[in-house]
Design a protein around this motif. Structure first.
Motif, PDB file in Angstrom:
ATOM      1  N   PHE A  48       3.815   7.418   0.622  1.00  0.00           N
ATOM      2  CA  PHE A  48       2.945   8.373  -0.067  1.00  0.00           C
ATOM      3  C   PHE A  48       1.920   9.028   0.861  1.00  0.00           C
ATOM      4  O   PHE A  48       1.167   9.883   0.431  1.00  0.00           O
ATOM      5  CB  PHE A  48       2.201   7.664  -1.209  1.00  0.00           C
ATOM      6  N   THR A  49       1.848   8.591   2.103  1.00  0.00           N
ATOM      7  CA  THR A  49       0.886   9.183   3.041  1.00  0.00           C
ATOM      8  C   THR A  49       1.627   9.707   4.267  1.00  0.00           C
ATOM      9  O   THR A  49       2.389   8.971   4.896  1.00  0.00           O
ATOM     10  CB  THR A  49      -0.164   8.145   3.493  1.00  0.00           C
ATOM     11  N   ALA A  50       1.389  10.963   4.564  1.00  0.00           N
ATOM     12  CA  ALA A  50       2.104  11.575   5.689  1.00  0.00           C
ATOM     13  C   ALA A  50       1.419  11.305   7.019  1.00  0.00           C
ATOM     14  O   ALA A  50       2.043  11.390   8.068  1.00  0.00           O
ATOM     15  CB  ALA A  50       2.202  13.081   5.456  1.00  0.00           C
ATOM     16  N   ASP A  51       0.126  10.959   6.984  1.00  0.00           N
ATOM     17  CA  ASP A  51      -0.631  10.901   8.235  1.00  0.00           C
ATOM     18  C   ASP A  51      -0.802   9.489   8.783  1.00  0.00           C
ATOM     19  O   ASP A  51      -1.479   9.315   9.785  1.00  0.00           O
ATOM     20  CB  ASP A  51      -2.004  11.559   8.055  1.00  0.00           C
ATOM     21  N   ARG A  52      -0.242   8.490   8.147  1.00  0.00           N
ATOM     22  CA  ARG A  52      -0.419   7.131   8.670  1.00  0.00           C
ATOM     23  C   ARG A  52       0.747   6.243   8.253  1.00  0.00           C
ATOM     24  O   ARG A  52       1.420   6.501   7.246  1.00  0.00           O
ATOM     25  CB  ARG A  52      -1.729   6.534   8.166  1.00  0.00           C
ATOM     26  N   SER A  53       0.986   5.190   9.026  1.00  0.00           N
ATOM     27  CA  SER A  53       2.024   4.224   8.673  1.00  0.00           C
ATOM     28  C   SER A  53       1.641   2.861   9.224  1.00  0.00           C
ATOM     29  O   SER A  53       0.946   2.768  10.238  1.00  0.00           O
ATOM     30  CB  SER A  53       3.379   4.662   9.229  1.00  0.00           C
ATOM     31  N   GLY A  54       2.066   1.826   8.529  1.00  0.00           N
ATOM     32  CA  GLY A  54       1.765   0.469   8.976  1.00  0.00           C
ATOM     33  C   GLY A  54       2.783  -0.516   8.445  1.00  0.00           C
ATOM     34  O   GLY A  54       3.296  -0.350   7.325  1.00  0.00           O
ATOM     35  N   TYR A  55       3.101  -1.512   9.254  1.00  0.00           N
ATOM     36  CA  TYR A  55       4.061  -2.555   8.870  1.00  0.00           C
ATOM     37  C   TYR A  55       3.486  -3.901   9.276  1.00  0.00           C
ATOM     38  O   TYR A  55       2.895  -4.021  10.349  1.00  0.00           O
ATOM     39  CB  TYR A  55       5.411  -2.320   9.561  1.00  0.00           C
ATOM     40  N   GLU A  56       3.678  -4.902   8.416  1.00  0.00           N
ATOM     41  CA  GLU A  56       3.091  -6.218   8.701  1.00  0.00           C
ATOM     42  C   GLU A  56       4.085  -7.339   8.406  1.00  0.00           C
ATOM     43  O   GLU A  56       4.806  -7.292   7.407  1.00  0.00           O
ATOM     44  CB  GLU A  56       1.831  -6.441   7.848  1.00  0.00           C
ATOM     45  N   LEU A  57       4.069  -8.316   9.296  1.00  0.00           N
ATOM     46  CA  LEU A  57       4.861  -9.537   9.110  1.00  0.00           C
ATOM     47  C   LEU A  57       3.895 -10.721   9.178  1.00  0.00           C
ATOM     48  O   LEU A  57       2.830 -10.624   9.787  1.00  0.00           O
ATOM     49  CB  LEU A  57       5.903  -9.678  10.221  1.00  0.00           C
TER      50      LEU A  57
END
Lengths: 168, 255
Positions: free
Chosen positions: B72-81
């Motif tokens: 839903f956000t074009a300007d940021r991304s994040g992934y977590e384990l």
């Protein structure tokens, strides 16, 4: 743990997901983006007075001399004025008169150092200034005093006091 | 905004809670052992000290909240384990890692960042387990985290309606961000070894010096670089690997 409580709190977490999911593309800028030079005009009520009083000028005009012409800012009757310094160079000039009906126009030359300041991603960058000196003519103005050399986006700090002739 | 002193007290409070829990459990265990020993010695029998019959559990999980947000956000991304290991006395060692990026393309500001991050810390279950097969937990915890951040060259425009606009640029930069977190949450075993759970985090930036020149719009693992205090949320699915309990030798009581 009994399974009822964990599943209820799990459900609570799913609800929280919705709350934390609310983000805006770019937050609105809620701080001033232009550094303000705040000026207080004062005068001595008599020739022998030792203390000054605020001078509410009837219709003061500050005119900035820019690369693309003179931009006039007309103020209603007041003693506190806010103007801005040029981010394009380390000096700028204003014309100043105490009343728009008067022909006596003073020149105010500001000398300062610029420093780039990051406000936030919502507001971007701006310039803050450190005033070195202010030179002026003396038609309306008796003298100019720098109270605080730091010119930032804090509107509550008065940087400059302009002493006006008693006959203004 | 909370002061550094209040952060300090919150930190001390959490550390105290985490540390006093295990000691309380150990004290209870010692009391139980003494009681057992007394009973056994009365019957002049062989004493067996069984210290911790809990299985080993290593849990590996993935956060699904941030990937959903990415959509839903074009300007940021994040992934977590995340991964955790059950230590003893309701305390888990936790390690988390991830990566992400942000891209700022405003009319007056343009730059991009990428970063990875790692967090380590402890979780402590705040509701006692019903039995040795009960791995559901509500927990509180602390984390220490760091993130190597790369920022591309930035260009900006200072808008001024009186004097005219001015433009400039900043060179790219690599720097580190540090923060600590207070965490609370829960997880429940929805199938054998499969957990679903969530965590709410309060994050406190420790060293924001490198953020002052140009704070990253988004730091994966932390959040908005503009803020010294950030609240975040995770929703995890994780899988537990369990193996045999520790075996302690039967110690014959000296006669």
């Amino acid at each position: 743990m009994t399974k009822v409580l964990p599943f209820c709190t799990l459900l609570l977490g799913i609800i929280c997901m919705g709350l934390f999911a609310c983000t805006e593309a770019r937050l609105p800028c809620d701080t001033p983006k232009i550094a303000s030079l705040n000026i207080l005009t004062v005068h001595y009520p008599t020739d022998t007075a030792t203390t000054v009083v605020d001078t509410a000028l009837p219709a003061a005009v500050f005119s900035s001399v820019t690369d693309h012409g003179v931009v006039q800012i007309l103020f209603p009757q007041q003693a506190n004025f806010t103007i801005s310094l040029s981010p394009l160079s380390d000096t700028c000039r204003y014309y100043f008169t105490t009343d728009s009906a008067h022909q006596r126009v003073d020149t105010l030359d500001f000398y300062y150092q610029r420093s780039l300041d990051f406000i936030s991603n919502a507001c971007g960058f701006t310039y803050f200034y450190s005033l070195d000196s202010v030179h002026t003519s003396h038609l309306n103005i008796d003298t100019v005093r720098i109270l605080n050399s730091s010119v930032t986006n804090n509107a509550n700090i008065t940087q400059l006091q302009i002493y006006i002739h008693t006959f203004y | 905004m909370p002061t550094l002193r209040s952060f300090k007290y919150i930190f001390i409070l959490f550390i105290s809670m985490l540390l006093t829990g295990p000691f309380t459990s150990m004290a209870q265990e010692q009391a139980d052992s003494v009681a057992t020993d007394t009973t056994l010695s009365r019957h002049d029998s062989v004493a067996v000290i069984k210290r911790d019959s809990t299985k080993h559990q290593l849990t590996i999980g993935v956060d699904i909240f941030h990937p959903i947000m990415n959509a839903f956000t074009a300007d940021r991304s994040g992934y977590e384990l995340c991964a955790d290991y059950y230590m003893r006395h309701d305390v888990y060692f936790k390690a988390e890692a991830g990566w992400g990026a942000s891209n700022v393309n405003y009319s007056d500001l343009k730059y991009a960042t990428t970063n990875s991050f790692a967090r380590i810390g402890l979780d402590r279950a705040i509701v006692p387990r019903e039995n040795l097969k009960d791995w559901d937990m509500m927990f509180i915890g602390i984390r220490l985290a760091f993130a190597p951040i790369h920022r591309s060259p930035a260009s900006f425009t200072v808008l001024d309606s009186v004097w005219g606009n001015s433009t400039g640029s900043l060179s790219g930069k690599d720097f580190l961000g540090y923060w600590f977190e207070l965490v609370g949450g829960m997880r429940v075993e929805i199938a054998h070894g499969l957990f679903a759970g969530w965590a709410i985090r309060g994050k406190f930036l420790l060293d924001g010096a490198d953020f002052r020149q140009l704070a990253p719009l988004y730091v994966a693992g932390y959040g908005s670089g503009d803020k010294n205090v950030v609240f975040d949320f995770n929703f995890y699915f994780s899988y537990a690997i369990r193996w045999k309990p520790r075996h302690y030798p039967i110690i014959p009581k000296p006669k």
